[in-house]
Design a protein around this motif. Structure first.
Motif, PDB file in Angstrom:
ATOM      1  N   ALA A 127       0.871  -1.065   0.107  1.00 14.50           N
ATOM      2  CA  ALA A 127       0.171   0.012   0.030  1.00 14.50           C
ATOM      3  C   ALA A 127       0.925   1.289  -0.075  1.00 14.50           C
ATOM      4  O   ALA A 127       1.548   1.489   0.969  1.00 14.50           O
ATOM      5  CB  ALA A 127      -0.748  -0.029   1.097  1.00 14.50           C
ATOM      6  N   GLU A 128       0.725   1.944  -0.908  1.00 13.78           N
ATOM      7  CA  GLU A 128       1.623   3.227  -1.078  1.00 13.78           C
ATOM      8  C   GLU A 128       0.557   4.656  -0.819  1.00 13.78           C
ATOM      9  O   GLU A 128       1.188   5.529  -0.503  1.00 13.78           O
ATOM     10  CB  GLU A 128       2.051   3.601  -2.910  1.00 13.78           C
ATOM     11  N   ARG A 129      -0.689   4.273  -1.019  1.00 15.93           N
ATOM     12  CA  ARG A 129      -1.629   5.560  -0.825  1.00 15.93           C
ATOM     13  C   ARG A 129      -2.713   5.161   0.329  1.00 15.93           C
ATOM     14  O   ARG A 129      -3.147   3.826   0.289  1.00 15.93           O
ATOM     15  CB  ARG A 129      -2.131   6.036  -2.103  1.00 15.93           C
ATOM     16  N   ARG A 130      -3.553   6.033   0.848  1.00 14.74           N
ATOM     17  CA  ARG A 130      -4.711   5.493   1.550  1.00 14.74           C
ATOM     18  C   ARG A 130      -5.846   6.671   1.167  1.00 14.74           C
ATOM     19  O   ARG A 130      -5.546   7.997   1.190  1.00 14.74           O
ATOM     20  CB  ARG A 130      -4.435   5.710   2.766  1.00 14.74           C
ATOM     21  N   CYS A 131      -7.051   6.048   0.851  1.00 12.20           N
ATOM     22  CA  CYS A 131      -8.260   7.065   0.565  1.00 12.20           C
ATOM     23  C   CYS A 131      -8.807   7.258   1.844  1.00 12.20           C
ATOM     24  O   CYS A 131      -9.422   6.470   2.666  1.00 12.20           O
ATOM     25  CB  CYS A 131      -9.167   6.151  -0.501  1.00 12.20           C
ATOM     26  N   HIS A 132      -8.978   8.552   2.114  1.00  9.00           N
ATOM     27  CA  HIS A 132      -9.482   8.928   3.402  1.00  9.00           C
ATOM     28  C   HIS A 132     -11.174   8.896   3.445  1.00  9.00           C
ATOM     29  O   HIS A 132     -11.680   8.926   4.475  1.00  9.00           O
ATOM     30  CB  HIS A 132      -9.086  10.457   3.882  1.00  9.00           C
ATOM     31  N   ASP A 140      -0.197   1.691  -6.161  1.00  8.43           N
ATOM     32  CA  ASP A 140      -0.228   2.507  -6.963  1.00  8.43           C
ATOM     33  C   ASP A 140      -1.364   2.336  -8.054  1.00  8.43           C
ATOM     34  O   ASP A 140      -2.116   3.202  -8.521  1.00  8.43           O
ATOM     35  CB  ASP A 140       1.257   2.575  -7.708  1.00  8.43           C
ATOM     36  N   PHE A 141      -1.085   0.949  -8.622  1.00  8.37           N
ATOM     37  CA  PHE A 141      -2.163   0.531  -9.627  1.00  8.37           C
ATOM     38  C   PHE A 141      -3.624   0.839  -9.320  1.00  8.37           C
ATOM     39  O   PHE A 141      -4.381   1.325  -9.972  1.00  8.37           O
ATOM     40  CB  PHE A 141      -2.067  -0.754 -10.026  1.00  8.37           C
ATOM     41  N   CYS A 142      -4.020   0.195  -8.014  1.00  4.75           N
ATOM     42  CA  CYS A 142      -5.157   0.272  -7.311  1.00  4.75           C
ATOM     43  C   CYS A 142      -5.663   1.691  -7.333  1.00  4.75           C
ATOM     44  O   CYS A 142      -6.867   2.110  -7.261  1.00  4.75           O
ATOM     45  CB  CYS A 142      -5.522  -0.447  -6.278  1.00  4.75           C
ATOM     46  N   SER A 143      -4.829   2.505  -6.976  1.00  2.67           N
ATOM     47  CA  SER A 143      -5.003   3.960  -6.608  1.00  2.67           C
ATOM     48  C   SER A 143      -5.582   4.644  -7.714  1.00  2.67           C
ATOM     49  O   SER A 143      -6.441   5.563  -7.835  1.00  2.67           O
ATOM     50  CB  SER A 143      -3.681   4.705  -6.167  1.00  2.67           C
ATOM     51  N   GLU A 144      -4.928   4.539  -8.954  1.00  2.00           N
ATOM     52  CA  GLU A 144      -5.496   5.163 -10.165  1.00  2.00           C
ATOM     53  C   GLU A 144      -6.932   4.704 -10.537  1.00  2.00           C
ATOM     54  O   GLU A 144      -7.592   5.329 -10.917  1.00  2.00           O
ATOM     55  CB  GLU A 144      -4.345   4.547 -11.361  1.00  2.00           C
ATOM     56  N   ALA A 145      -7.048   3.114 -10.562  1.00  2.00           N
ATOM     57  CA  ALA A 145      -8.402   2.572 -10.802  1.00  2.00           C
ATOM     58  C   ALA A 145      -9.359   3.188  -9.834  1.00  2.00           C
ATOM     59  O   ALA A 145     -10.548   3.645 -10.148  1.00  2.00           O
ATOM     60  CB  ALA A 145      -8.274   1.137 -10.601  1.00  2.00           C
ATOM     61  N   HIS A 146      -9.012   3.659  -8.544  1.00  3.04           N
ATOM     62  CA  HIS A 146      -9.894   3.813  -7.612  1.00  3.04           C
ATOM     63  C   HIS A 146     -10.340   5.417  -7.848  1.00  3.04           C
ATOM     64  O   HIS A 146     -11.298   5.744  -7.782  1.00  3.04           O
ATOM     65  CB  HIS A 146      -9.520   3.864  -6.138  1.00  3.04           C
TER      66      HIS A 146
END
Length: 515
Positions: A127-132, A140-146
């Motif tokens: 996990a590189e990012r977190r959706c607050h 990174d990949f799932c962050s773009e899709a999200h």
């Protein structure tokens, strides 16, 4: 408190944050925590492991508004409070997630040096990012899709800034919280009252327990003292009866020995003696035999087994308690019991009549107690099915009063039995007349008093006085010695008039009545 409720508590050695991040069912750190309607939180897998059951829907719960007994709802029970939770139609995953606990679990995990955060969507990349907004850890990949999902797929949705929405719903939640908080104080106060009341009840119960134990112990002591008194009385009675029987036995044995000596001597004299010897001893033998024949003795024992223990009779006070049970030595003898009263001979229709039974023992002495079993019956001689209701009153002094009221005139027969035997005066015949002759005079002590000393006034008793007085007076000739009726002289106030005064004295009688 149920076992599941007890499991919600953790040892005090753990930190408050550690308590909030552990499921009370599996005792492990929360995984996918879900909030039940009762606001208790458990892991989704733990909730799925709870036993489900079905409950029939009521008419009010039915969507169509009509009662359908075939429909039912699936429920589970909260392990902490036994609250009935309806399982959503789409499954338990529809339960609201507890994002606050998820954040605490995340912060708790960051403190572990060996912890590796993986993507919540692919469960593979770091996990590189977190959706607050979604509280989701992303690679990174799932962050773009999200991001594309939020900006493209949801662009037509009616959205607003969180700051604006939280003001609206935050105020509403705070208002509900403000309304709910007073209940906590009220409930705590009520629980304290319940605890205080429980202590008062326990204290009162301890006091009453002591009073009951003391009362019972004192009552038992009184009963034991009464029992000792009864046994002592019984022992004294035994000694008295044995001494009386022993004395009678010795006396009768002596008389028997004297009788045998006289009989044996006389038989031997008559059998073996010569005529001269018989004549020489005739005087002594005859005198002895005459004396023996004159000897009086009872053919019945002086004592009997007439001892009874009557449990229902009051025995007075013992240590301040009323006790029951007495020893009775007098034995009822039905042949010595007597019936008395005018109600044994005559009665009047629709008028109460009375007679009395006096109970005596074998010696004819009145038994000064009650509680005897008595059989009584009064019936019409022509129609035996026509019986009179007889009211029996126990005077508890050895006497019993019988009261009956005949409704039909005629000849009646009655009997009174005790121990299966008729008493004296039983059976008896009663003549019931239809007309009741009332007294026409007065019930007075004497004519002299009732007429204030008039000489020409007469009385039905037939008494007279010196000095030309035609009526009766105390202590004078013919006076019955007690109050009586002036018209007929009867001594009973409530009785039928016999009208024995002759006709030529009617005017004098009327004067007495008037006076």
């Amino acid at each position: 408190m149920s076992a599941s409720q007890e499991n919600t508590f953790v040892p005090s050695s753990e930190s408050p944050r550690s308590c909030r991040t552990k499921c009370s069912i599996c005792k492990n750190t929360y995984t996918d925590p879900r909030i039940l309607p009762c606001l208790h939180t458990f892991c989704l897998d733990c909730v799925r492991g709870l036993q489900q059951f079905s409950i029939p829907r009521t008419q009010r719960e039915g969507e169509s508004g009509s009662l359908d007994c075939t429909e039912s709802r699936i429920c589970i029970l909260c392990p902490a409070c036994d609250y009935e939770v309806n399982v959503p139609a789409a499954g338990l995953r529809e339960l609201t997630g507890n994002h606050l606990i998820q954040n605490e679990v995340f912060l708790e995990s960051l403190k572990r040096p060996d912890y590796r955060i993986v993507c919540d969507l692919c469960n593979d990349g770091n996990a590189e990012r977190r959706c607050h907004v979604c509280s989701t850890n992303l690679c990174d990949f799932c962050s773009e899709a999200h991001r594309d999902c939020c900006m493209v797929d949801h662009r037509d949705h009616n959205c607003d800034f969180v700051a604006n929405v939280i003001n609206k719903y935050g105020s509403f939640i705070r208002q509900l919280l403000k309304q709910t908080q007073p209940h906590i104080a009220g409930l705590q106060e009520t629980l304290q009252k319940i605890a205080d009341t429980r202590q008062l009840v326990q204290k009162r119960l301890r006091t009453l327990t002591g009073e009951i134990n003391k009362f019972t112990e004192d009552y038992i002591k009184a009963l034991e003292k009464h029992r000792s008194s009864l046994l002592k009385e019984l022992e004294e009675l035994r000694i008295q009866k044995e001494n009386s029987l022993n004395l009678q036995q010795i006396q009768l044995q002596q008389i028997l020995a004297d009788m045998k000596t006289g009989v044996d001597f006389t038989e031997h004299l008559l059998t073996n003696g010569s005529p001269v010897e018989i004549l020489l001893t005739k005087r002594v033998v005859v005198n002895r035999l005459k004396l023996l024949n004159k000897t009086s003795y009872s053919t019945q024992p002086r004592e009997d087994d007439g001892i009874q223990f009557q449990q229902q009779e009051r025995a007075g006070q013992c240590n301040g308690f009323e006790v029951f049970g007495i020893i009775v030595t007098k034995t009822l003898d039905p042949s010595k019991c007597l019936l008395q009263g005018e109600g044994l001979r005559v009665a009047w229709q629709d008028q109460p009549s009375v007679f009395v039974l006096v109970c005596n023992d074998q010696s004819g002495q009145q038994i000064g107690r009650g509680g005897e079993s008595i059989q009584v019956s009064i019936y019409n001689k022509k129609n035996k099915e026509c019986t009179l209701k007889t009211i029996l009153h126990d005077n508890h002094d050895g006497t019993y009063q019988f009261t009956y009221t005949p409704r039909v005139s005629g000849l009646y027969e009655g009997y009174v039995c005790m121990k299966g035997q008729h008493v004296q005066g039983s059976p008896f015949s009663i003549t019931v007349t239809s007309k009741y002759r009332k007294h026409t005079g007065i019930f007075h002590c004497c004519t002299f008093c009732s007429s204030v000393g008039q000489k020409d006034v007469r009385c039905g008793c037939g008494g007279t006085m010196l000095g030309g007085y035609q009526g009766c007076g105390h202590g004078h000739k013919g006076h019955p010695g007690q109050p009586h009726w002036s018209c007929c002289g009867k001594l009973t106030e409530h009785s039928e008039c016999s009208g024995t005064i002759n006709s030529n004295s009617y005017q004098n009688l009327v004067r007495t009545v008037a006076l």
